[in-house]
Design an enzyme around this catalytic site. Structure first.
Site, PDB file in Angstrom:
ATOM      1  N   LYS A 278      40.605  39.891  33.539  1.00 37.48           N
ATOM      2  CA  LYS A 278      41.780  40.340  32.802  1.00 37.48           C
ATOM      3  C   LYS A 278      42.047  39.332  31.693  1.00 37.48           C
ATOM      4  O   LYS A 278      42.369  38.184  31.958  1.00 37.48           O
ATOM      5  CB  LYS A 278      42.995  40.420  33.735  1.00 37.48           C
TER       6      LYS A 278
ATOM      7  N   ARG B 102      40.760  49.694  45.406  1.00 41.10           N
ATOM      8  CA  ARG B 102      40.217  50.852  46.125  1.00 41.10           C
ATOM      9  C   ARG B 102      39.076  50.452  47.064  1.00 41.10           C
ATOM     10  O   ARG B 102      38.843  51.112  48.071  1.00 41.10           O
ATOM     11  CB  ARG B 102      39.758  51.904  45.110  1.00 41.10           C
TER      12      ARG B 102
END
Length: 624
Positions: A409, A486
């Site tokens: 990020k 996930r």
């Protein structure tokens, strides 16, 4: 958590260079680590915790260095002298097969220290009693009388004219007569309209009642749990602003629920965990609030429910707002154990070795790049009767920090500085566990599951292109290491279904795409089961939390097909929150399941704090 379009996807548009940049960062960090830990003149590496015997640390190119225990003691001791708990894991040299670092976890006492800093022992709601008034408004004596007044409805407002002033309620009329028209004068003087959040206070010299406050309750025809909680927050705020110790609420709002005292309790709390000196907020002054016009049994029942719910919401807020060097997977596991001890729940913590034995390669693939060891948390609530008519599993995403991994990020909009809140799903689940443990509903068995870990950047971290194998044998091609949540949820869902529960609900700060779709107030909900989806929508509405059902588009599954594995962990840029839900659905066989993406409402940007979103919905859902 994956980011989406606009400012959130500048990193995505630079994907062709991000992996190379991340690799350079990794090499730089490792070099700095080795150089800065080299003791001058000794050739020894300060890399491990205190040991009774000198140890050999294997460094680059297999060079061995002798590291005396006295040097190691100074490293550990210096951390303690700062007043901040030492980190839970520390480098101890290269690991097996030459790739990755071995690690040494802290003693249990260090984890206890971290838990104590994250979860304060003091509970501000315990200092306040809320009861039904034992005397009439005219006989009551205290510091402050608070009068809720409603605004005019839309039908009463004429176009082009100012909104009408607030009208007196029966309780307000009674008090107005006792005070010789003082309440009516306040409405006229301050042009008080009764809008939500509106507050005015007047001092009454020579009266048994020292001050009168008017608080806006909003439109009487639109009373909801959300408006009641907001009114509760206004009541607490005006009482503390005026340093009242004893207050009276003159007239209970229509359709009053536990949302009102919940709003009062939650507004009393200030986060002082990491403040010192003059920066520490003063404790609230309010110790007694009486409510006129409601019988004692109703008030006691609503307040008892509110205390249970508030305890869970406050816990969730504390967890979301905790710095990632304090809220680690290990300390999160310690918090679960603390909840279990206080509420009588069963708690099971699976370490990395056990998770590996169970084949949780998807979850461990995310965790492998971090110093902090993963902790798989399973809590179980059993009803006192021992006869559960339904069994529910609640799963929370537990990334205590998400760097994005090799898909780092970076840049404006990446929100890396806020990635401590990427465990918001687990905060909601643990908060719900606390509330359920206190409220003790009958006829329901509840499993609370968190696959806690960090997604970090290191030489042992998973890479784009890696293939992971989940505990059900499905293989996953890692396209983006920042789509990590996930992967952890996949093994958690498999674990939950193996428990033979009737329903599974997972919560996660999963995608930036959901924020783009629904904004910061609504969470998205996906489920192939209409009955379960309806139950969750009803629970959210009854508690004032905003939830919107989203489509599970079967044709979008094409986006997740891999040429070399069973699945890819991401699809294309379009419909990112939908393909994320479809990915999760691949790990649930038959059990009714719903996924809630709470990336938007998890965080209050204005106040820089967690919201506690999800706790009330889950508690209501479990109790139905």
């Amino acid at each position: 958590m994956t980011m989406a379009t606009g400012a959130l996807t500048r990193r995505a548009r630079a994907a062709s260079t991000s992996t190379a940049t991340a690799a350079i960062v990794t090499v730089t960090l490792i070099t700095i680590l080795l150089v800065t830990t080299l003791l001058p003149g000794s050739g020894s590496l300060q890399l491990s915790r205190v040991s009774q015997n000198p140890r050999t640390v294997r460094g680059i190119a297999g060079i061995s260095c002798r590291t005396p225990s006295s040097m190691l003691a100074r490293v550990s001791g210096s951390a303690r002298n700062t007043g901040i708990s030492p980190i839970v894991g520390m480098w101890t040299g290269f690991g097996e097969k030459g790739r990755g670092f071995r690690q040494v976890t802290s003693k249990a006492t260090d984890v206890v220290d971290l838990v104590a800093r994250v979860i304060p022992e003091s509970k501000p709601e315990d200092a306040l009693t809320i009861t039904a008034a034992s005397v009439g408004v005219g006989e009551w004596q205290g510091d402050l009388v608070i009068i809720p007044l409603y605004s005019a409805s839309k039908e009463d407002k004429k176009e082009g004219e100012d909104a009408p002033l607030a009208q007196l309620t029966p309780a307000a009329k009674e008090l107005d007569g006792i005070l010789n028209g003082a309440v009516s004068e306040m409405i006229q003087e301050y042009k008080f309209k009764g809008n939500a959040g509106e507050k005015v206070v007047s001092f009454l010299p020579g009266n048994a009642i020292k001050r009168v406050a008017l608080v806006g309750a909003g439109d009487a025809s639109k009373v909801t749990p959300d408006t009641l909680q907001s009114l509760g927050a206004s009541i607490a705020s005006v009482a503390n602003d005026n340093k009242a110790k004893k207050a009276l609420l003159a007239g209970a709002p229509d359709k009053m629920t536990e949302a009102l005292p919940t709003g009062i309790f939650l507004n009393l709390y200030s986060d002082n965990r990491f403040r010192t000196g003059d920066n520490i907020s003063k404790p609230p002054t309010l110790t007694s609030l009486e409510i006129a016009g409601v019988d004692a049994g109703t008030v006691d029942d609503l307040v008892s429910k509110a205390r249970g719910i508030c305890s869970g919401v406050r816990l969730a807020r504390d967890l979301v707002g905790a710095p990632p060097n304090f809220l680690t997977p290990s300390s999160m596991a310690g918090i679960a154990e603390k909840i279990g001890k206080e509420t009588g729940m069963e708690v099971k913590i699976l370490d990395e070795a056990k998770c590996k034995q169970m084949g949780m390669g998807s979850y461990l693939g995310v965790a492998q790049g971090a110093i902090e060891p993963p902790k798989f948390i399973h809590m179980k609530y059993n009803p006192s009767s021992g006869n559960a008519k339904k069994k529910v599993a609640l799963i929370g995403k537990g990334l205590t920090f998400d760097s994005g991994g090799y898909n780092l990020k970076a840049g404006a909009g990446s929100m890396i500085e806020l990635m401590k809140f990427d465990m918001g799903g687990s905060a909601a689940v643990l908060g719900a566990a606390q509330s359920i443990g206190l409220l003790k509903p009958e006829d329901v068995e509840v499993h609370f599951i968190v696959a806690a870990c960090e997604n970090m950047l290191s030489d042992r971290a998973m890479r784009p292109g890696d293939i992971l194998t989940a505990s059900n044998g499905k293989t996953i091609e890692v396209i983006n290491t920042d789509a990590e949540g996930r992967l952890t949820l996949a093994d958690a869902l498999i674990y939950a279904e193996d428990l033979k529960v009737d329903k599974i609900v997972d919560l996660a700060t999963l995608t930036g795409a959901c924020i783009i779709s629904l904004g910061n107030e609504y969470a998205g909900m996906w489920s192939p089961n209409d009955e379960l989806a309806s139950e969750l929508e009803s629970s959210a509405k009854e508690t004032g939390e905003k939830l919107w059902r989203m489509p599970l588009v079967e044709s979008y599954k094409e986006e997740l097909k891999s040429k070399i594995a069973d699945l890819k962990n991401v699809g294309g840029r379009a419909g990112g929150s939908i393909t994320a839900a479809l990915f999760l659905n691949e790990f649930v066989k038959k059990t009714p399941w719903a996924h809630i993406d709470m990336a938007g409402p998890v965080w209050d940007s204005k106040n820089g704090a967690g919201t506690g979103y999800g706790v009330r919905t889950l508690v209501n859902f479990v109790q139905k």
